[in-house]
Design an enzyme around this catalytic site. Sequence first.
Site, PDB file in Angstrom:
ATOM      1  CB  THR A 147      35.744  35.816  37.720  1.00 35.40           C
ATOM      2  OG1 THR A 147      34.679  35.038  38.261  1.00 35.40           O
ATOM      3  CG2 THR A 147      35.524  36.025  36.259  1.00 35.40           C
ATOM      4  CD  GLU A 150      32.367  37.923  35.657  1.00 33.69           C
ATOM      5  OE1 GLU A 150      33.183  38.855  35.485  1.00 33.69           O
ATOM      6  OE2 GLU A 150      32.173  37.393  36.759  1.00 33.69           O
ATOM      7  CE  LYS A 209      39.902  43.972  40.307  1.00 34.40           C
ATOM      8  NZ  LYS A 209      39.240  44.352  39.072  1.00 34.40           N
ATOM      9  CD1 TRP A 241      39.003  39.663  41.093  1.00 38.38           C
ATOM     10  CD2 TRP A 241      38.260  41.064  42.660  1.00 38.38           C
ATOM     11  NE1 TRP A 241      38.106  40.527  40.519  1.00 38.38           N
ATOM     12  CE2 TRP A 241      37.643  41.391  41.448  1.00 38.38           C
ATOM     13  CE3 TRP A 241      37.942  41.806  43.797  1.00 38.38           C
ATOM     14  CZ2 TRP A 241      36.727  42.434  41.320  1.00 38.38           C
ATOM     15  CZ3 TRP A 241      37.037  42.843  43.674  1.00 38.38           C
ATOM     16  CH2 TRP A 241      36.442  43.159  42.458  1.00 38.38           C
TER      17      TRP A 241
HETATM   18  P1  AMP Z   1      37.644  41.610  37.076  1.00 41.90           P
HETATM   19  O1  AMP Z   1      36.615  40.637  36.672  1.00 41.90           O
HETATM   20  O2  AMP Z   1      38.740  41.020  37.883  1.00 41.90           O
HETATM   21  O3  AMP Z   1      38.097  42.398  35.919  1.00 41.90           O
HETATM   22  O4  AMP Z   1      36.952  42.638  38.081  1.00 41.90           O
HETATM   23  C1  AMP Z   1      35.801  43.349  37.745  1.00 41.90           C
HETATM   24  C2  AMP Z   1      35.414  44.251  38.879  1.00 41.90           C
HETATM   25  O5  AMP Z   1      36.432  45.198  39.156  1.00 41.90           O
HETATM   26  C3  AMP Z   1      34.167  45.076  38.641  1.00 41.90           C
HETATM   27  O6  AMP Z   1      32.985  44.349  38.861  1.00 41.90           O
HETATM   28  C4  AMP Z   1      34.363  46.210  39.645  1.00 41.90           C
HETATM   29  O7  AMP Z   1      33.982  45.818  40.948  1.00 41.90           O
HETATM   30  C5  AMP Z   1      35.873  46.412  39.616  1.00 41.90           C
HETATM   31  N1  AMP Z   1      36.217  47.485  38.671  1.00 41.90           N
HETATM   32  C6  AMP Z   1      36.621  47.359  37.399  1.00 41.90           C
HETATM   33  N2  AMP Z   1      36.859  48.563  36.839  1.00 41.90           N
HETATM   34  C7  AMP Z   1      36.569  49.486  37.776  1.00 41.90           C
HETATM   35  C8  AMP Z   1      36.578  50.926  37.814  1.00 41.90           C
HETATM   36  N3  AMP Z   1      36.972  51.649  36.771  1.00 41.90           N
HETATM   37  N4  AMP Z   1      36.184  51.518  38.951  1.00 41.90           N
HETATM   38  C9  AMP Z   1      35.802  50.799  40.029  1.00 41.90           C
HETATM   39  N5  AMP Z   1      35.775  49.458  40.055  1.00 41.90           N
HETATM   40  C10 AMP Z   1      36.157  48.803  38.952  1.00 41.90           C
END
Ligand code: AMP
Length: 538
Positions: free
Chosen positions: A183, A330, A438, A443
Amino acid sequence: MLAGVLGLTMDYQLTVPALLRRAEALHGAREVVSRQPDGSIARTTYGAVAVRARKLAVALQQLGIARGDRVATFGWNHGEHLEAYFGVPALGGVLHTLNVRLHADELAYIATHAGDRAVIVDAALLPALEAFRDRAPFEHVIVVGGAAPAGTIAYEELLAAADEAAYVEPELDEREAAACCYTSGTTGAPKGVLYSHRCLVLHTLSVATVDSLAIAEREVVLPVVPMFHANAWGLPYAAAMAGAKLVLPAARLDPASLLELLASERVTISAGVPTVYLALLQALDAAPGAHDLGALHTLVIGGSAAPQALIEGFQHRHGIAVLHAWGMTELAPIGTIGRLPAALAGASEAERLRYRSRQGRPVPFVELRARGDAGLIPWDGSAYGELEVRGPTVASAYTDGDGADKFTADGWFSTGDIVTIDPDGTIELQDRAKDLIKSGGEWISSVALENALMGHAAVAEAAVVAVPDERWGERPLAVVVLRDGATATATADELRAHLEPGFARWWLPDEFVFADVIPKTATGKFKKTALRDLYRRP
Ligand code: AMP
């Protein structure tokens, strides 16, 4: 000593090979369909995937890969990637899916940190691999879907030479690692998440349930979400367990190619980030009736907030329901799903839409709570707090002890997401405590950009913030304070050129704003919230 009486049920290990055995025995004839590099379609079955996954396991062992070793993939969604999803864990190895969109420096770091001994790479991605191959520990480079240049191994030749009968399923402990992902960190390097077999199997079960994603045998599932993103949200494993037909789009993620595949394969459920479906909705609106999407009933949209207009557009104009999902690498990754509760069945359409634009309620065995300044917040739908989660699919630590501050003393993981929680456990994301941007589901580290900008001789201070963007969700904007007398030497173009060598193109800020000062907090940090509000475009 155990205080109670042990139950008399089998100590059956929840492992990826157990998922594969089931898919082969019960759904061996069910199709797995992949888009090929030339655009054509290849068809195989779970039965054939199982045989080839075992051959892959044997072949990797013959190359010296042993239990616990990391094997990377560097590829899009296709049948061979599915074979690696099963084949690497089948020998007790750890599948490390490298994100093809990352910069070569980041990939070199991640592959080295993980200790990837081999990589299975799409032929089309060889040039991108070459950009970091000499800085990665790969002993073997195995090429899928095209010619294997000198110094690499052709995947098909490797499999052809492997004797399936030589496969002996190891007696795996369900707590052993099966897969790993990295991540992006707010500051510093990416952090490794190591999924156990048990985690992957329980995640498969929980996302398949009816109030989660309802992955049943009759479904046809098309994950647009890449297989290098957190297990493609668990869909390949869930489809295999249930016996749903799986449709894999490879690198062809443009609306026209996706619409063609959704229609021709009679896809019923598709999943991905909002950016993909915004483009799809526009294409559908522009040519209504041009594609027969009669079979498609659900889009699972997550990774970033799904705008209400997107949910409404698909529902009202095309009769396709959007399930809004929240997750994190995670969490393996799905945490919550916005399926409408029965209590709202009779609510007004506006109320139901409003509910479905929230992130929803936790999947089975994910527990949540949120912490505000004065401790845990009430579930009243208005108090704000940082979301904390725990459960059998949640990371208990990052690899090598990185990021230990993200885990609480009493065993919860702090997500960095700021939420409200309704009395029924529905969360709504309000903000992000982590300093990241994002964009299109990927990211961008604002801190890394800031550090690079401040490395420019003319820059005194630089802050990078996320600004909302209709297409990408968020895009980076840089606020720059120049050193006295340096105005003439640092234009936006020059700063962009300064950043270019160190970052992927899509990381570069769309806009550079020159300011006299950057507002700061009492502790001297950039006041990102103030900057975001200041530069929020209408
Ligand atoms: P990742 O580990 O790259 O999957 O990113 C996870 C992060 O993406 C979360 O902690 C949120 O900040 C953001 N995220 C994931 N799903 C959503 C959603 N449905 N709405 C808003 N933010 C999201």
